[in-house]
Write an enzyme that holds these catalytic residues in place. Structure first.
Site, PDB file in Angstrom:
ATOM      1  N   LEU A 149       0.412  -4.770  19.915  1.00  0.00           N
ATOM      2  CA  LEU A 149      -0.621  -5.428  19.112  1.00  0.00           C
ATOM      3  C   LEU A 149      -0.340  -5.233  17.626  1.00  0.00           C
ATOM      4  O   LEU A 149       0.054  -4.145  17.203  1.00  0.00           O
ATOM      5  CB  LEU A 149      -1.993  -4.814  19.424  1.00  0.00           C
ATOM      6  CG  LEU A 149      -2.390  -4.712  20.897  1.00  0.00           C
ATOM      7  CD1 LEU A 149      -3.703  -3.946  21.041  1.00  0.00           C
ATOM      8  CD2 LEU A 149      -2.507  -6.098  21.501  1.00  0.00           C
ATOM      9  N   LEU A 249      10.346 -13.268   8.947  1.00  0.00           N
ATOM     10  CA  LEU A 249      11.389 -13.630   7.975  1.00  0.00           C
ATOM     11  C   LEU A 249      10.759 -13.874   6.614  1.00  0.00           C
ATOM     12  O   LEU A 249      11.372 -14.482   5.763  1.00  0.00           O
ATOM     13  CB  LEU A 249      12.129 -14.892   8.432  1.00  0.00           C
ATOM     14  CG  LEU A 249      13.160 -14.706   9.553  1.00  0.00           C
ATOM     15  CD1 LEU A 249      13.830 -16.024   9.886  1.00  0.00           C
ATOM     16  CD2 LEU A 249      14.224 -13.665   9.167  1.00  0.00           C
ATOM     17  N   GLY A 256       5.496  -1.847   5.640  1.00  0.00           N
ATOM     18  CA  GLY A 256       4.732  -0.595   5.611  1.00  0.00           C
ATOM     19  C   GLY A 256       3.886  -0.498   6.861  1.00  0.00           C
ATOM     20  O   GLY A 256       4.222  -1.078   7.898  1.00  0.00           O
ATOM     21  N   CYS A 259       3.166   1.965  11.677  1.00  0.00           N
ATOM     22  CA  CYS A 259       4.103   1.864  12.807  1.00  0.00           C
ATOM     23  C   CYS A 259       5.567   1.779  12.391  1.00  0.00           C
ATOM     24  O   CYS A 259       6.371   2.651  12.760  1.00  0.00           O
ATOM     25  CB  CYS A 259       3.741   0.661  13.662  1.00  0.00           C
ATOM     26  SG  CYS A 259       2.035   0.713  14.217  1.00  0.00           S
TER      27      CYS A 259
END
Ligand code: UGA
Length: 434
Positions: A149, A249, A256, A259
């Protein structure tokens, strides 16, 4: 099915709330009583589109409950571990919360209840937890079910996943996971059924692959500025190749969030521990870290001696109030070191920003207030409302008409028509060739 969730952080809360929408009865456990009280009263705590409504509906229908007591997991048929895996000092994932949650859950549930690790953990963790359980006299089985998610669109992503990944050590455990996700399986969502270590590896590799993609396109954006090419058209032209794909892209100030930075360094550290370094991954990580200073240097080059700036956007990306490892904050810290006087505005992330106690930054309540008497306006998060800024109005408030949009969200022509010099990334500037 009665499903338990341990950890009501971002992953656990969204997963628990969404499970209630596919007819599971959910009990969410967290050691933080304050959090549990807020959630039980319908306050979703995090800013996530539609989550508040889903949570309140589930509470009303009694399909979700919150508790700080592990024994409330007792009659669950499966328990998902969704606690944090913060980075240790060496970049590896700290598994102490996972270990504690697995043992505490095992203590309180039947031995036939499957323990499923949803937290992002290094390959081999499920096997390690299986050993830990055995050493402590528990017979529970462990499975892996990573989540994919994205913050800000987690509800949509849960309803429309690209794939489901089930990592187990037996067919019986796979059947339990199929039961949990039956409604998605019915929608013909592709499912990868594999062993636990491969499942864990799929999660790390996915996030790392996307991070590499971003670092590469950001470097191509740099090159575009030298050769006088346009990164937006380049991304489109490259992304239309189905083998590459058009998502992830969009060049920006660096990736940042909670994760990518964490998972890339954990995978890098893991690879190094086997003396099997991924040079591509390591380069993507260092390229991203270098990008923050590259962005602050870019700002300094444009502004010369001018130091009064408005920074619009603090969150690590749009549609979230999450400021963890936000490129905006990394860049703000670098600018402060160079004597910049900064006023920030963000539509939802200001409270989280305040809690970081970064000194010498003023906080504004609106784009207009932030812009007053500034030498320049710098955009660092792609909030939709920044795309709709009325530059004519802002031009009457600023001291210097300079717009530096590092997220490529604003209307260049509208800003230029209002008299602003416009700077971005991945293209040469037509206003003064800087
Ligand atoms: C990421 C993954 O995309 C999810 O699949 C995964 O479940 C999640 O991590 C996780 O491991 O929990 P998230 O951290 O919410 O999700 O954010 P992303 O949407 O992936 O964005 C990460 C960073 O890349 C942001 O700073 C964003 O601004 C940047 N980004 C993303 C770009 O600069 N350009 C893009 O084209 C896309």
């Amino acid at each position: 099915m009665k499903v338990g969730i341990v950890g009501t952080g971002y992953v656990g809360l969204v997963t628990g709330a969404m499970f209630s929408t596919i007819d599971h009865n959910v009990i969410c456990i967290d050691s933080d009583n304050g959090k549990i009280e807020k959630l039980a009263s319908g306050n979703p705590i995090i800013f996530e589109q539609n989550l508040g409504d889903i949570l309140n509906k589930a509470l009303l229908n009694k399909q979700i409950a919150f508790s700080s007591e592990y024994h409330d997991l007792r009659d669950c048929e499966a328990v998902l571990i969704c606690v944090g895996t913060p980075p240790s000092e060496d970049g590896s994932a700290d598994l102490s919360y996972v270990k504690n949650a697995v043992l505490e859950a095992a203590k309180n549930i039947n031995s036939s209840t499957l323990i499923i690790i949803k937290s992002t953990v290094p390959p081999g963790t499920c096997k390690e937890m299986q050993r830990l359980l055995q050493e402590n006299g528990y017979e529970h089985k462990i499975a892996s079910n990573p989540e994919f998610l994205r913050e800000g669109s987690a509800v949509f992503d849960f309803q429309n996943p690209d794939r489901l990944v089930f990592g187990t050590s037996s067919d019986i455990d796979t059947q339990i996971l199929r039961g949990i996700y039956q409604s998605q399986i019915n929608k013909k969502i592709p499912t990868v059924e594999t062993d636990t270590t491969t499942s864990e590896m799929i999660k790390y590799t996915s996030n790392s692959f996307l991070a590499i993609k971003l670092s590469f396109i950001n470097e191509m954006a740099n090159l575009c500025e030298y050769v006088d090419a346009d990164i937006d058209a380049l991304s489109k032209g490259v992304g239309l190749d189905k083998r590459i794909g058009e998502l992830f892209l969009k060049a920006g100030p660096g990736y940042g969030g909670s994760c990518f930075p964490k998972d890339t360094s954990a995978l890098s550290q893991l690879a190094a521990s086997y003396n099997c370094r991924s040079e591509i991954l390591d380069s993507a990580i260092s390229s991203n870290i270098a990008r923050y200073s590259m962005m602050s240097d870019k700002i300094k080059n444009i502004l010369g001696e001018r130091r009064d700036v408005a920074i619009l956007g603090i969150a690590f990306k749009g549609n979230t109030d999450d400021v963890r490892k936000s490129p905006s904050i990394e860049i703000i810290k670098l600018l402060l070191q160079d004597g910049f006087r900064i006023t920030v505005f963000d539509p939802v992330a200001l409270d989280n920003f305040k809690s970081l106690n970064i000194e010498d930054v003023s906080i504004a309540d609106s784009v207009e207030q932030a812009s007053e008497n500034k030498d320049a306006i710098i955009i660092l998060t792609e909030w939709h409302e920044f795309a709709e800024i009325n530059w004519n109005k802002i031009s009457g408030l600023v001291r210097g008409k300079i717009l530096i949009d590092l997220r490529k969200i604003t209307d260049e022509n509208a800003a230029k028509t209002a008299g602003f010099e416009y700077y971005t990334i991945g293209k040469k500037y037509s206003n003064n060739g800087a």
